[in-house]
Structure formats: structure tokens, C-alpha cells
Design a protein around this motif. Structure first.
Motif: not given
Length: 79
Positions: A57-65
């Protein structure tokens, strides 16, 4: 003993059937090597027979700045 039994059981089989036995033996050798207790860094057997691969799942998630920015709700505790 096992080899003798295998030879006895395969006597009289057609060439096609013998090749199927050979394919199965090769498959079993690979499975035996995979399940010998060594698990590679990218593979984890989760107990149900399925192999999980790291990075699926690499690249599928995100984290806010501002993920690690202090929260307003806890401001009074941080002073």
C-alpha cells in the motif's frame, strides 16, 4: 522407503502423468523451502496461509503537514 513407495506407485503411469508427478514434487520442494522457518524481510505469513508483502500500500496514505503541531485542546497542559 519413501522413494521406493513413490517408484512403486508411479509404475505404469503414462508419460503425461509422470510429468505431473514431477511438477508436483518440484512444487513441494519449493513449498518446503518457503515454509522452513525462514521468512524473508518482505514476506510475513499471517497464519492463514497467505503471504503478505511489505510495501503493498505504499503511496496510498497521506499525513497532513501539521501532523506533529501542538493541538489547541492541550495548550493549557503544555505551558
Amino acid at each position: 522407503m519413501g522413494l521406493d513407495l513413490l517408484l512403486q506407485e508411479t509404475k505404469g503411469l503414462s508419460e503425461e502423468a509422470l510429468m505431473e508427478v514431477v511438477r508436483f514434487v518440484r512444487f513441494m520442494k519449493i513449498e518446503s523451502a518457503n515454509m522452513s522457518g525462514f521468512v524473508g524481510l518482505n514476506e510475513v505469513n499471517n497464519g492463514n496461509g497467505k503471504i503478505r508483502t511489505a510495501g503493498k500500500y505504499r503511496g496510498k496514505g497521506w499525513m497532513s503537514d501539521d501532523f506533529d503541531a501542538p493541538l489547541e485542546d492541550f495548550k493549557e497542559y503544555m505551558e
